[in-house]
Scaffold this motif. Structure first.
Motif, PDB file in Angstrom:
ATOM      1  N   PRO A  38       0.819  -1.219   0.000  1.00 46.83           N
ATOM      2  CA  PRO A  38       0.000   0.000   0.000  1.00 46.83           C
ATOM      3  C   PRO A  38       0.851   1.265   0.000  1.00 46.83           C
ATOM      4  N   GLU A  39       0.340   2.241  -0.669  1.00 44.62           N
ATOM      5  CA  GLU A  39       1.040   3.521  -0.772  1.00 44.62           C
ATOM      6  C   GLU A  39       1.237   4.195   0.578  1.00 44.62           C
ATOM      7  N   LYS A  40       0.246   4.102   1.456  1.00 45.33           N
ATOM      8  CA  LYS A  40       0.236   4.904   2.682  1.00 45.33           C
ATOM      9  C   LYS A  40       1.483   4.707   3.540  1.00 45.33           C
ATOM     10  N   GLY A  41       1.982   3.468   3.618  1.00 42.21           N
ATOM     11  CA  GLY A  41       3.147   3.196   4.443  1.00 42.21           C
ATOM     12  C   GLY A  41       4.429   3.755   3.854  1.00 42.21           C
ATOM     13  N   ILE A  42       4.555   3.694   2.543  1.00 42.84           N
ATOM     14  CA  ILE A  42       5.727   4.261   1.868  1.00 42.84           C
ATOM     15  C   ILE A  42       5.751   5.770   2.039  1.00 42.84           C
ATOM     16  N   ASN A  43       4.582   6.394   1.857  1.00 40.80           N
ATOM     17  CA  ASN A  43       4.489   7.841   2.050  1.00 40.80           C
ATOM     18  C   ASN A  43       4.930   8.231   3.454  1.00 40.80           C
ATOM     19  N   LEU A  44       4.447   7.494   4.444  1.00 40.19           N
ATOM     20  CA  LEU A  44       4.761   7.819   5.836  1.00 40.19           C
ATOM     21  C   LEU A  44       6.248   7.665   6.119  1.00 40.19           C
ATOM     22  N   SER A  45       6.855   6.596   5.611  1.00 41.24           N
ATOM     23  CA  SER A  45       8.276   6.367   5.861  1.00 41.24           C
ATOM     24  C   SER A  45       9.134   7.466   5.248  1.00 41.24           C
ATOM     25  N   ILE A  46       8.837   7.855   4.011  1.00 42.10           N
ATOM     26  CA  ILE A  46       9.595   8.933   3.366  1.00 42.10           C
ATOM     27  C   ILE A  46       9.403  10.237   4.123  1.00 42.10           C
ATOM     28  N   MET A  47       8.165  10.512   4.525  1.00 44.10           N
ATOM     29  CA  MET A  47       7.889  11.742   5.264  1.00 44.10           C
ATOM     30  C   MET A  47       8.657  11.787   6.579  1.00 44.10           C
ATOM     31  N   GLN A  48       8.665  10.685   7.315  1.00 43.76           N
ATOM     32  CA  GLN A  48       9.356  10.648   8.604  1.00 43.76           C
ATOM     33  C   GLN A  48      10.851  10.887   8.434  1.00 43.76           C
ATOM     34  N   ARG A  49      11.428  10.328   7.390  1.00 43.31           N
ATOM     35  CA  ARG A  49      12.857  10.529   7.137  1.00 43.31           C
ATOM     36  C   ARG A  49      13.139  11.984   6.750  1.00 43.31           C
ATOM     37  N   LEU A  50      12.270  12.549   5.915  1.00 42.10           N
ATOM     38  CA  LEU A  50      12.432  13.951   5.543  1.00 42.10           C
ATOM     39  C   LEU A  50      12.257  14.852   6.753  1.00 42.10           C
ATOM     40  N   ARG A  51      11.282  14.555   7.587  1.00 45.11           N
ATOM     41  CA  ARG A  51      11.075  15.329   8.821  1.00 45.11           C
ATOM     42  C   ARG A  51      12.326  15.328   9.689  1.00 45.11           C
ATOM     43  N   ASP A  52      12.929  14.158   9.881  1.00 46.78           N
ATOM     44  CA  ASP A  52      14.107  14.059  10.738  1.00 46.78           C
ATOM     45  C   ASP A  52      15.274  14.860  10.170  1.00 46.78           C
ATOM     46  N   ILE A  53      15.458  14.803   8.858  1.00 43.64           N
ATOM     47  CA  ILE A  53      16.526  15.573   8.219  1.00 43.64           C
ATOM     48  C   ILE A  53      16.304  17.068   8.437  1.00 43.64           C
ATOM     49  N   LEU A  54      15.083  17.508   8.261  1.00 42.24           N
ATOM     50  CA  LEU A  54      14.756  18.922   8.439  1.00 42.24           C
ATOM     51  C   LEU A  54      14.957  19.366   9.882  1.00 42.24           C
ATOM     52  N   LEU A  55      14.568  18.532  10.827  1.00 41.41           N
ATOM     53  CA  LEU A  55      14.688  18.896  12.239  1.00 41.41           C
ATOM     54  C   LEU A  55      16.149  19.075  12.646  1.00 41.41           C
ATOM     55  N   VAL A  56      17.011  18.151  12.238  1.00 38.25           N
ATOM     56  CA  VAL A  56      18.415  18.286  12.615  1.00 38.25           C
ATOM     57  C   VAL A  56      19.094  19.406  11.845  1.00 38.25           C
ATOM     58  N   SER A  57      18.451  19.894  10.790  1.00 35.76           N
ATOM     59  CA  SER A  57      18.982  21.033  10.038  1.00 35.76           C
ATOM     60  C   SER A  57      18.478  22.354  10.594  1.00 35.76           C
ATOM     61  N   THR A  95      15.161   9.066  -1.322  1.00 34.70           N
ATOM     62  CA  THR A  95      14.063   9.898  -1.797  1.00 34.70           C
ATOM     63  C   THR A  95      13.875  11.100  -0.888  1.00 34.70           C
ATOM     64  N   ALA A  96      13.922  10.880   0.416  1.00 33.38           N
ATOM     65  CA  ALA A  96      13.788  11.986   1.367  1.00 33.38           C
ATOM     66  C   ALA A  96      14.912  13.001   1.200  1.00 33.38           C
ATOM     67  N   LEU A  97      16.130  12.512   1.017  1.00 25.00           N
ATOM     68  CA  LEU A  97      17.269  13.405   0.827  1.00 25.00           C
ATOM     69  C   LEU A  97      17.173  14.172  -0.490  1.00 25.00           C
ATOM     70  N   THR A  98      16.610  13.547  -1.505  1.00 28.49           N
ATOM     71  CA  THR A  98      16.422  14.218  -2.786  1.00 28.49           C
ATOM     72  C   THR A  98      15.429  15.363  -2.654  1.00 28.49           C
ATOM     73  N   ILE A  99      14.313  15.113  -1.993  1.00 32.75           N
ATOM     74  CA  ILE A  99      13.325  16.174  -1.773  1.00 32.75           C
ATOM     75  C   ILE A  99      13.941  17.296  -0.943  1.00 32.75           C
ATOM     76  N   PHE A 100      14.691  16.912   0.077  1.00 32.07           N
ATOM     77  CA  PHE A 100      15.347  17.906   0.936  1.00 32.07           C
ATOM     78  C   PHE A 100      16.298  18.803   0.137  1.00 32.07           C
ATOM     79  N   SER A 101      17.078  18.211  -0.742  1.00 30.59           N
ATOM     80  CA  SER A 101      18.034  19.006  -1.510  1.00 30.59           C
ATOM     81  C   SER A 101      17.325  19.954  -2.463  1.00 30.59           C
ATOM     82  N   GLY A 102      16.219  19.508  -3.060  1.00 32.88           N
ATOM     83  CA  GLY A 102      15.444  20.407  -3.907  1.00 32.88           C
ATOM     84  C   GLY A 102      14.828  21.532  -3.118  1.00 32.88           C
ATOM     85  N   LEU A 103      14.351  21.232  -1.918  1.00 34.41           N
ATOM     86  CA  LEU A 103      13.810  22.274  -1.045  1.00 34.41           C
ATOM     87  C   LEU A 103      14.877  23.305  -0.698  1.00 34.41           C
TER      88      LEU A 103
END
Length: 242
Positions: free
Chosen positions: A70-89, A227-235
């Protein structure tokens, strides 16, 4: 403490550059032609709040792969990783959900009514800050399994959304998916969050679950982190230009 934890801890002091340089070194298949931003902003006070949405959740699983993922779990995992990267930044981060749940109001019955309430509440979070950038994470699906690659959607209703979509799309092509030549796409009212958000917003379709190879990658922790790091770098690119 492993090497990822050490580098992420250090990134809180030095901003976007360390994390993206780390990402480029860690993911060997990323294109060597991509440049990395060394810094984000001179003024910490100018940083927007980053609001993240993991699409679907709870009874709403989103699309599924041929293997039943299911899509929902993949979305959540990517989001959580992106969130953590943003928080430590050093960013302030809000999320619409951080578990496998719908955020509809209590007492609402019926799937359609719950979904409507869920989307209204997500939009309320997206519009809860005057200075915010919003990213909704999803996966794509099509009847023909040959299609693959991330694609960013934006609304012309919010200034800055198109630039954000373009920056993140470029990073997918230069860092993670070198064969990705997809164009960003303007959304309509059917993409509720993307269209009605009052802040710069994109819906990031990270890949096609209908493509067996891409679905298998998206189901791995390693690719979710990339994927999370890619979104982060574009942001980071978008914020540096802004």
């Amino acid at each position: 403490m492993n090497i990822r934890q050490k580098i992420l801890s250090g990134a809180a002091l030095t901003g976007c550059g360390v994390l993206i340089l780390y990402a480029a070194a860690k993911t060997g298949e990323w294109s060597a032609g991509g440049t990395v931003p060394v810094s984000l902003m001179d003024s910490q006070s100018e940083k927007p709040v980053i609001i993240l949405d993991a699409g679907h959740g709870g009874i709403d699983g989103g699309c599924t792969s041929a293997e039943g993922i299911p899509e929902k779990g993949i979305n959540l995992s990517i989001m959580q990783r992106l969130r953590d990267i943003l928080l430590v930044s050093g960013f302030d981060v809000k999320v619409t959900r951080d578990s496998d749940t719908s955020i509809h109001d209590k007492g609402i019955e019926g799937i359609a009514a719950q979904k409507s309430s869920d989307m209204d509440n997500r939009l309320e979070i997206f519009n809860s800050e005057d200075n915010a950038v919003c990213i909704s994470i999803h996966q794509n699906q099509f009847t023909d399994p040959v299609y693959s690659g991330a694609q960013m959607f934006y609304s012309d209703e919010q200034r800055g959304s198109e630039d954000l979509a373009r920056a993140v799309q470029k990073r997918f092509a230069t860092l993670l998916q070198p064969d990705n030549n997809r164009e960003i796409k303007e959304c309509g009212k059917e993409l509720f969050l993307c269209y009605y958000s009052k802040n710069p917003t994109i819906m990031a379709e990270c890949g096609f679950l209908s493509n067996p190879g891409e679905a298998a990658l998206l189901d791995t922790e390693e690719y979710q982190e990339k994927t999370a790091l890619t979104i982060f770098s574009g942001l980071c690119d978008y914020l540096a230009e802004r």
